[in-house]
Design a protein around this motif. Structure first.
Motif, PDB file in Angstrom:
ATOM      1  N   THR A 115       0.726  -1.254  -0.005  1.00  0.00           N
ATOM      2  CA  THR A 115      -0.172  -0.054  -0.041  1.00  0.00           C
ATOM      3  C   THR A 115       0.772   1.102   0.097  1.00  0.00           C
ATOM      4  N   LEU A 116       0.703   2.011  -0.942  1.00  0.00           N
ATOM      5  CA  LEU A 116       1.571   3.321  -1.172  1.00  0.00           C
ATOM      6  C   LEU A 116       0.488   4.326  -1.092  1.00  0.00           C
ATOM      7  N   ALA A 117       0.931   5.703  -0.385  1.00  0.00           N
ATOM      8  CA  ALA A 117       0.539   7.067  -0.110  1.00  0.00           C
ATOM      9  C   ALA A 117       1.307   7.867  -0.540  1.00  0.00           C
ATOM     10  N   ASN A 118       0.682   9.134  -0.940  1.00  0.00           N
ATOM     11  CA  ASN A 118       1.366  10.263  -0.966  1.00  0.00           C
ATOM     12  C   ASN A 118       1.893  10.830   0.356  1.00  0.00           C
ATOM     13  N   LYS A 119       3.190  11.394   0.239  1.00  0.00           N
ATOM     14  CA  LYS A 119       3.821  11.606   1.481  1.00  0.00           C
ATOM     15  C   LYS A 119       3.149  12.453   2.476  1.00  0.00           C
ATOM     16  N   ASP A 120       2.065  13.303   2.444  1.00  0.00           N
ATOM     17  CA  ASP A 120       1.398  13.981   3.180  1.00  0.00           C
ATOM     18  C   ASP A 120       0.194  13.635   3.833  1.00  0.00           C
ATOM     19  N   PHE A 121      -0.172  12.360   3.148  1.00  0.00           N
ATOM     20  CA  PHE A 121      -1.370  11.734   3.443  1.00  0.00           C
ATOM     21  C   PHE A 121      -1.417  11.397   5.058  1.00  0.00           C
ATOM     22  N   SER A 122      -0.273  10.679   5.838  1.00  0.00           N
ATOM     23  CA  SER A 122      -0.370  10.381   7.086  1.00  0.00           C
ATOM     24  C   SER A 122      -0.639  11.608   7.900  1.00  0.00           C
ATOM     25  N   THR A 123       0.003  12.793   7.539  1.00  0.00           N
ATOM     26  CA  THR A 123      -0.415  14.139   8.301  1.00  0.00           C
ATOM     27  C   THR A 123      -1.993  14.527   8.226  1.00  0.00           C
ATOM     28  N   LYS A 124      -2.491  14.177   6.884  1.00  0.00           N
ATOM     29  CA  LYS A 124      -3.929  14.818   6.731  1.00  0.00           C
ATOM     30  C   LYS A 124      -4.761  13.844   7.271  1.00  0.00           C
ATOM     31  N   MET A 125      -4.541  12.748   7.190  1.00  0.00           N
ATOM     32  CA  MET A 125      -5.524  11.616   7.467  1.00  0.00           C
ATOM     33  C   MET A 125      -4.927  10.367   8.545  1.00  0.00           C
ATOM     34  N   PRO A 126      -4.455  10.797   9.796  1.00  0.00           N
ATOM     35  CA  PRO A 126      -3.589   9.632  10.457  1.00  0.00           C
ATOM     36  C   PRO A 126      -4.308   8.565  10.839  1.00  0.00           C
ATOM     37  N   GLN A 127      -5.630   8.574  11.018  1.00  0.00           N
ATOM     38  CA  GLN A 127      -6.440   7.499  11.431  1.00  0.00           C
ATOM     39  C   GLN A 127      -6.701   6.484  10.203  1.00  0.00           C
ATOM     40  N   VAL A 128      -6.825   7.106   9.129  1.00  0.00           N
ATOM     41  CA  VAL A 128      -6.764   6.126   7.885  1.00  0.00           C
ATOM     42  C   VAL A 128      -5.475   5.491   7.624  1.00  0.00           C
ATOM     43  N   ALA A 129      -4.399   6.383   7.773  1.00  0.00           N
ATOM     44  CA  ALA A 129      -3.149   5.704   7.575  1.00  0.00           C
ATOM     45  C   ALA A 129      -2.907   4.716   8.449  1.00  0.00           C
ATOM     46  N   ALA A 130      -3.041   4.823   9.823  1.00  0.00           N
ATOM     47  CA  ALA A 130      -2.864   3.843  10.664  1.00  0.00           C
ATOM     48  C   ALA A 130      -3.548   2.610  10.493  1.00  0.00           C
ATOM     49  N   GLU A 131      -4.896   2.514   9.938  1.00  0.00           N
ATOM     50  CA  GLU A 131      -5.775   1.366   9.591  1.00  0.00           C
ATOM     51  C   GLU A 131      -5.111   0.894   8.452  1.00  0.00           C
ATOM     52  N   LEU A 132      -4.562   1.504   7.371  1.00  0.00           N
ATOM     53  CA  LEU A 132      -4.125   0.830   6.196  1.00  0.00           C
ATOM     54  C   LEU A 132      -2.939   0.113   6.502  1.00  0.00           C
ATOM     55  N   LYS A 133      -2.154   0.791   7.590  1.00  0.00           N
ATOM     56  CA  LYS A 133      -0.864   0.050   8.074  1.00  0.00           C
ATOM     57  C   LYS A 133      -1.100  -1.431   8.484  1.00  0.00           C
ATOM     58  N   ARG A 134      -2.446  -1.496   8.985  1.00  0.00           N
ATOM     59  CA  ARG A 134      -2.637  -2.687   9.710  1.00  0.00           C
ATOM     60  C   ARG A 134      -3.476  -3.629   8.882  1.00  0.00           C
ATOM     61  N   PHE A 135      -3.613  -3.223   7.528  1.00  0.00           N
ATOM     62  CA  PHE A 135      -4.265  -4.054   6.559  1.00  0.00           C
ATOM     63  C   PHE A 135      -3.607  -5.033   6.133  1.00  0.00           C
ATOM     64  N   LYS A 136      -4.346  -6.448   6.339  1.00  0.00           N
ATOM     65  CA  LYS A 136      -3.414  -7.682   5.775  1.00  0.00           C
ATOM     66  C   LYS A 136      -4.718  -8.603   5.380  1.00  0.00           C
ATOM     67  N   LEU A 137      -4.299  -9.404   4.328  1.00  0.00           N
ATOM     68  CA  LEU A 137      -5.181 -10.287   3.792  1.00  0.00           C
ATOM     69  C   LEU A 137      -4.319 -11.488   3.387  1.00  0.00           C
ATOM     70  N   THR A 138      -5.249 -12.829   3.871  1.00  0.00           N
ATOM     71  CA  THR A 138      -4.558 -14.099   3.469  1.00  0.00           C
ATOM     72  C   THR A 138      -4.813 -14.351   2.001  1.00  0.00           C
ATOM     73  N   ASP A 139      -4.286 -15.448   1.491  1.00  0.00           N
ATOM     74  CA  ASP A 139      -4.536 -15.680   0.231  1.00  0.00           C
ATOM     75  C   ASP A 139      -6.116 -16.311   0.029  1.00  0.00           C
ATOM     76  N   GLN A 140      -6.429 -16.920   0.863  1.00  0.00           N
ATOM     77  CA  GLN A 140      -8.018 -17.317   0.989  1.00  0.00           C
ATOM     78  C   GLN A 140      -8.753 -16.249   1.361  1.00  0.00           C
ATOM     79  N   GLN A 141      -8.439 -15.066   1.752  1.00  0.00           N
ATOM     80  CA  GLN A 141      -9.539 -13.956   2.259  1.00  0.00           C
ATOM     81  C   GLN A 141      -9.492 -13.056   0.903  1.00  0.00           C
ATOM     82  N   ILE A 142      -8.523 -12.808   0.234  1.00  0.00           N
ATOM     83  CA  ILE A 142      -8.540 -11.979  -1.067  1.00  0.00           C
ATOM     84  C   ILE A 142      -9.151 -12.918  -2.170  1.00  0.00           C
TER      85      ILE A 142
END
Length: 306
Positions: free
Chosen positions: A245-272
């Motif tokens: 997952t890539l983001a613009n360099k300023d996104f974490s500052t603008k949307m810190p909650q969403v950035a934190a959620e995306l950093k926790r985002f994980k899917l197994t092969d079966q899930q995706i």
């Protein structure tokens, strides 16, 4: 002429007049004046709008699936999410220039290396979400007894001398053609479409016949069938990669909650694979995302609630 009944019941007449006056006053106080919050005017949203997030995506099955998944997740939280389709090159440009906020399907360190090297100073990497190696190669059912491409000629008749592929312009078809040449395979590469290839796989799998196809991960085929990659000693199909997952360099500052959620985002092969399968079965990507979330709310909560 005034009816006599009115004079016989003056108290009732007065009461009716009072009721009418009270109704008029009530309407003036509750309804139609500018700036009022009457019943016929829209009420304030229970969830305050949190801003707009722009997700760029490439027309790949896994990218369509996860981009729509996050659109649904974030819109439930009160964000507005715009999905924007683009080819890889303009997508990286848009991400670096802050015309886009997110890209959920960067293949690194190999496939998108040139773009990452060029634009990484303006980007942030939130990590790998796909919990298996992202790869391409030749794929067979698990019941096939060989395990390497260099063993294919010895079992040519069982495979009918064919590698079942997809459209001729795909990168995996170029890699397959190179592998046939490099390994000296007496096989014909069959061009077609993903749908035709999957139909051939399904029929062969049902009948327990041998088949070799051009496969890649992630793909819903691995959720539906028990499959394996043939090893590739010559590395014609390249090394395994990660999906980032890539983001613009300023996104974490603008949307810190969403950035934190995306950093926790994980899917197994079966899930995706399960999410992609819903789309493959005919659901729209958004409807598939809603259904998948309903059936995997605990997984989503692990990203959004930490």
């Amino acid at each position: 002429m005034v009816p006599k009944s009115v004079f016989k019941k003056p108290a009732l007449a007065v009461l009716c007049l009072v009721v009418v006056l009270l109704l008029i006053a009530s309407l003036n106080g509750c309804g139609g004046q500018a700036g009022s919050t009457g019943a016929n005017q829209p009420q304030a949203s229970a969830t305050k709008a949190k801003g707009t997030i722009r997700i760029g995506y490439v027309d790949w099955a896994e990218d369509i699936a996860v981009s729509n998944l996050w659109k649904e997740i974030l819109e439930k939280q009160g964000y507005t999410v715009n999905l924007q389709s683009a080819d890889v090159a303009p997508l990286f440009v848009g991400l670096s220039k802050d015309d886009l906020d997110l890209f959920l399907d960067a293949w690194l360190p190999v496939t998108h290396k040139a773009y990452w090297d060029k634009y990484k100073k303006d980007l942030q990497d939130y990590g790998i979400w796909y919990q298996s190696p992202a790869r391409i190669g030749l794929v067979v059912p698990n019941y096939v007894t060989i395990n390497s491409i260099d063993q294919m000629n010895s079992e040519r008749s069982k495979f009918n001398g064919q590698v079942i592929g997809i459209d001729p312009g795909a990168g995996i078809m170029k890699a397959a053609a190179k592998a046939i040449k490099d390994y000296g395979l007496n096989f014909k590469l069959i061009q077609g479409s993903e749908a035709a290839m999957m139909a051939a796989l399904e029929k062969a799998y049902r009948d327990k016949n041998w088949i070799v196809i051009t496969g890649w991960s992630p793909h819903w085929m691995f959720a539906k069938f028990q499959l394996k990659y043939l090893s590739d000693p010559k590395k014609d199909f390249g090394e395994a990669e990660g999906l980032h997952t890539l983001a613009n360099k300023d996104f974490s500052t603008k949307m810190p909650q969403v950035a934190a959620e995306l950093k926790r985002f994980k899917l197994t092969d079966q899930q995706i694979g399960g999410l992609e399968a819903l789309i493959n079965q005919g659901m729209t990507p958004q409807d598939a995302a809603k259904k998948w979330i309903d059936e995997n709310q605990n997984v989503v909560d692990s990203w959004t609630k930490g």
